[in-house]
Design a protein around this motif. Sequence first.
Motif, PDB file in Angstrom:
ATOM      1  N   TRP A 636       0.850  -1.183   0.000  1.00  0.00           N
ATOM      2  CA  TRP A 636       0.000   0.000   0.000  1.00  0.00           C
ATOM      3  C   TRP A 636       0.895   1.245   0.000  1.00  0.00           C
ATOM      4  O   TRP A 636       1.903   1.288   0.716  1.00  0.00           O
ATOM      5  N   TYR A 637       0.516   2.241  -0.768  1.00  0.00           N
ATOM      6  CA  TYR A 637       1.224   3.517  -0.732  1.00  0.00           C
ATOM      7  C   TYR A 637       0.264   4.589  -0.264  1.00  0.00           C
ATOM      8  O   TYR A 637      -0.690   4.941  -0.963  1.00  0.00           O
ATOM      9  N   LEU A 638       0.503   5.093   0.925  1.00  0.00           N
ATOM     10  CA  LEU A 638      -0.280   6.178   1.484  1.00  0.00           C
ATOM     11  C   LEU A 638       0.374   7.480   1.028  1.00  0.00           C
ATOM     12  O   LEU A 638       1.258   8.028   1.686  1.00  0.00           O
ATOM     13  N   ARG A 639      -0.050   7.944  -0.142  1.00  0.00           N
ATOM     14  CA  ARG A 639       0.667   9.019  -0.823  1.00  0.00           C
ATOM     15  C   ARG A 639       0.708  10.302  -0.009  1.00  0.00           C
ATOM     16  O   ARG A 639       1.725  11.012  -0.002  1.00  0.00           O
ATOM     17  N   THR A 640      -0.358  10.634   0.674  1.00  0.00           N
ATOM     18  CA  THR A 640      -0.378  11.889   1.420  1.00  0.00           C
ATOM     19  C   THR A 640       0.610  11.879   2.585  1.00  0.00           C
ATOM     20  O   THR A 640       1.044  12.934   3.043  1.00  0.00           O
ATOM     21  N   ASN A 641       0.975  10.687   3.064  1.00  0.00           N
ATOM     22  CA  ASN A 641       1.953  10.570   4.145  1.00  0.00           C
ATOM     23  C   ASN A 641       3.339  10.131   3.656  1.00  0.00           C
ATOM     24  O   ASN A 641       4.281  10.083   4.440  1.00  0.00           O
ATOM     25  N   ASN A 642       3.438   9.799   2.364  1.00  0.00           N
ATOM     26  CA  ASN A 642       4.682   9.284   1.781  1.00  0.00           C
ATOM     27  C   ASN A 642       5.184   8.076   2.580  1.00  0.00           C
ATOM     28  O   ASN A 642       6.359   7.963   2.928  1.00  0.00           O
ATOM     29  N   VAL A 643       4.257   7.150   2.829  1.00  0.00           N
ATOM     30  CA  VAL A 643       4.538   5.942   3.597  1.00  0.00           C
ATOM     31  C   VAL A 643       4.057   4.733   2.804  1.00  0.00           C
ATOM     32  O   VAL A 643       2.961   4.750   2.227  1.00  0.00           O
ATOM     33  N   TYR A 644       4.881   3.703   2.771  1.00  0.00           N
ATOM     34  CA  TYR A 644       4.495   2.422   2.184  1.00  0.00           C
ATOM     35  C   TYR A 644       4.327   1.394   3.302  1.00  0.00           C
ATOM     36  O   TYR A 644       5.102   1.377   4.265  1.00  0.00           O
ATOM     37  N   VAL A 645       3.324   0.551   3.152  1.00  0.00           N
ATOM     38  CA  VAL A 645       3.113  -0.564   4.067  1.00  0.00           C
ATOM     39  C   VAL A 645       3.215  -1.843   3.242  1.00  0.00           C
ATOM     40  O   VAL A 645       2.574  -1.967   2.194  1.00  0.00           O
ATOM     41  N   VAL A 646       4.039  -2.773   3.709  1.00  0.00           N
ATOM     42  CA  VAL A 646       4.282  -4.009   2.971  1.00  0.00           C
ATOM     43  C   VAL A 646       3.940  -5.192   3.869  1.00  0.00           C
ATOM     44  O   VAL A 646       4.478  -5.331   4.974  1.00  0.00           O
ATOM     45  N   GLN A 647       3.015  -6.023   3.395  1.00  0.00           N
ATOM     46  CA  GLN A 647       2.656  -7.247   4.103  1.00  0.00           C
ATOM     47  C   GLN A 647       3.070  -8.453   3.278  1.00  0.00           C
ATOM     48  O   GLN A 647       2.770  -8.533   2.089  1.00  0.00           O
ATOM     49  N   VAL A 729       5.672  -4.547   7.467  1.00  0.00           N
ATOM     50  CA  VAL A 729       6.745  -3.563   7.556  1.00  0.00           C
ATOM     51  C   VAL A 729       6.245  -2.217   7.042  1.00  0.00           C
ATOM     52  O   VAL A 729       5.617  -2.140   5.978  1.00  0.00           O
ATOM     53  N   VAL A 730       6.546  -1.161   7.800  1.00  0.00           N
ATOM     54  CA  VAL A 730       6.217   0.204   7.401  1.00  0.00           C
ATOM     55  C   VAL A 730       7.480   0.880   6.884  1.00  0.00           C
ATOM     56  O   VAL A 730       8.520   0.871   7.550  1.00  0.00           O
ATOM     57  N   LEU A 731       7.404   1.455   5.680  1.00  0.00           N
ATOM     58  CA  LEU A 731       8.513   2.199   5.087  1.00  0.00           C
ATOM     59  C   LEU A 731       8.171   3.678   5.166  1.00  0.00           C
ATOM     60  O   LEU A 731       7.366   4.196   4.378  1.00  0.00           O
TER      61      LEU A 731
END
Length: 762
Positions: A636-647, A729-731
């Motif tokens: 998932w890419y949470l664009r407004t937070n510039n964060v990726y979540v990888v499962q 994992v949160v990037l």
Amino acid sequence: MTFNKSSLVGSLLLGLGLVWGQANAATAPVEWVTAAAADPYTVQPGPTNLMPQPQNPPAFAWPRYPVYPKPPGYILEVSSGGVVIGTYTTTRNFYLPSKALTASASGTTYSWRVRPNIAKIDWSTPRTFTLYASAKVFEVPENDVLRARIIAHGRSRMLSKNFLPFSKWTSAMMAERGSAISALIREVTAGMTSAPAPAPQNLTAVPAVSDGMLLSSAPTTTQVVALLPAKVNPVLRQLEASALLYRLMGDPKYLAEAIARGDQAASLDPAAITSYTSQDQVTRSIDVSLLRAVDMLWNNLDAARRTRWLAAITARTEAIYADLSGSDGRIDEQPFDSHGATAYGYLALIAAMTVGDVPAADKWFDFAVRPYVNSIFVWSGPEGGYFPGSAYAMYQATYSVQLWGPFKEATGVDLYQKPWSIGFGRMLMQFIPPGAAGLVFGDQHEVGFDYSALKAFAARTANAESAWYARTVTGSEDPIQLLTSEYPLPASAITPVAPPNAALFPTIGWVSMHSDITNTKRTSLYFKSSPYGSYNHAHGDQNALVLDSGGVRLLGEAGYEDYYYSPTVTAWYRTTRAHNAITFDGGVGQLIGGRENLTRNGKITGFSTSAALDYAEGDATVSYGPAITSAVRKVWYLRTNNVYVVQDKISAPAAHKYEWNMHSTVPIVADGSAGAKIVNGTSSVCLTSLTPDTTLTSWTVPYPSRPKVTETHAAFIKKAAVQNTEFLVVLDVGCKRPVVTVTPGSNGRTLLVNGQSITVPN
């Protein structure tokens, strides 16, 4: 846009060419097309599975009927609504209609079947596809029409009929191309004294050191062949550049230089060290450079010299033709041959440029021209893409610019407007966007690059996104390619439109997610799960990712290629452990060896994009072989937070200790009790494991890094061996330390990042 698992199945099957009808194999006889297509290296039947076709008319293909010698031909029948709308005959196992089919806004459904032209052989099982009115019409006339066009064009066939000598250039032409002609004059002037003649004694005289490689005093044939391009290509370039400058400037010194260099190239023995069997890339370069020079200087060469140059072209081209037409046209049946596919393009161009003047050209023309136009998308489905990697996509762009311009001028067939080519261009801008930190996926992902060939390819593709790319990427085109091209370039008249910030290329299994593709300091994540597996120049990197931000690479791919399939390459560079992907038990990963590597594949099973959130899901289960029963990664890419979540969720029949690998060219350091931090210049990413059963381990040796580059490798490692496990994992790009919470729920867990939520399955 959103794709779910069911809507992607057909497209993924088309990209890989999985056998149609396997589900019914236990209850019904296997018809001959399915049986013949059981080998994944064989051409697969298509179109099929009701898949929408980007090109109208679509290309039809099927494996050969399994008899030897091959059948004399095939009968193809196309129907719609139970009514036969076309019956076609062909001597080969593909067919490209010359006229578009009827297509409606809501979609017109067609079915097709084929049978060999042999008595008492049944039709194949009908296969279906859909044509929408939005499909791009790409019509290719029959060969007799193409031949007539070519002959009517006259010489030069490669230069536009509107080609102007420099003395007649307009101010607008000077503004666009003046610097190119100045650069070419400087280059040719220097080359008149510096480019040595490629005489046999020069070709076999190898220096003691070349590119840092110590060579023996008595060089091996392999060493000599490896250095041939460096010895031959400067002379070929001087030949083409001098011929072009004579056409532009009319100065006899350029004609004299072109003739001298052409005589040198024509004198090289096509059966010796520069032969096709010795070095296919060198022989095709000699071939096409002589061809371009002959064409540009056709009326300036005496008859004896022109005959001699054409004889040299014929000898080299016959070797290419003999290879590609061998085994009854081997690429018709076994298309996954990177050198063969490229040579096909050279043969098609040479045929088009010599038909009517070289007796063998008609044979080459009928064998190669239409099949090449039809077969370019062998490295993806017809929507475009290039599975071997972005480095080789860049090389393909270079070949295309060299070949397609003259081909278009001679035949009137604009390959840049083929839907595959438009999609290929979109792939280039998504995975090598302006300001990219590097290349991704596959062999030579570590090499440097410039945008000149990419800019050239985009400038010749008349659509809005290509116009944006051509205007946005830096660098200048190669002067020879620019000065031989039509004026103005096709994209120059198109209003540019930026491409989307995320894209899926389903039949190669690649996904891009950008914070803002128009910003060269963007954050970009690249994700791959490919139906082509680790075949050819691809790696065992299904479900792997690469992360860039601020113009630098944060999570990259490890190792380098010293030579194709070297011990270093197979033991490290191509392995799953050298990528940001899942391994187990100390680095055991996906299966990359042997002929089955085309079937050790992945697939994208979900994709969606919106302004705030992108999502992709990849299934790499098959790539691991029987040791793993499920390997699914969701991003998932949470664009407004510039964060990726990888499962990652992994299952196996036996217990394993799993590793979540990461690689960088800068240190990967511990960040608290459950995290890692990577800082590259002013860019950074903090990786946090949300599953408590992992530890971070990092190392730098013993794995070989690129020369003069230090690489750091690390992994979140499970503390105990288990059969089934999860990584979450949160990037956090920029290490902004957002507030992250995970709340269990009946439909999964709600993961909240600074108020933006996603649902993560249990």
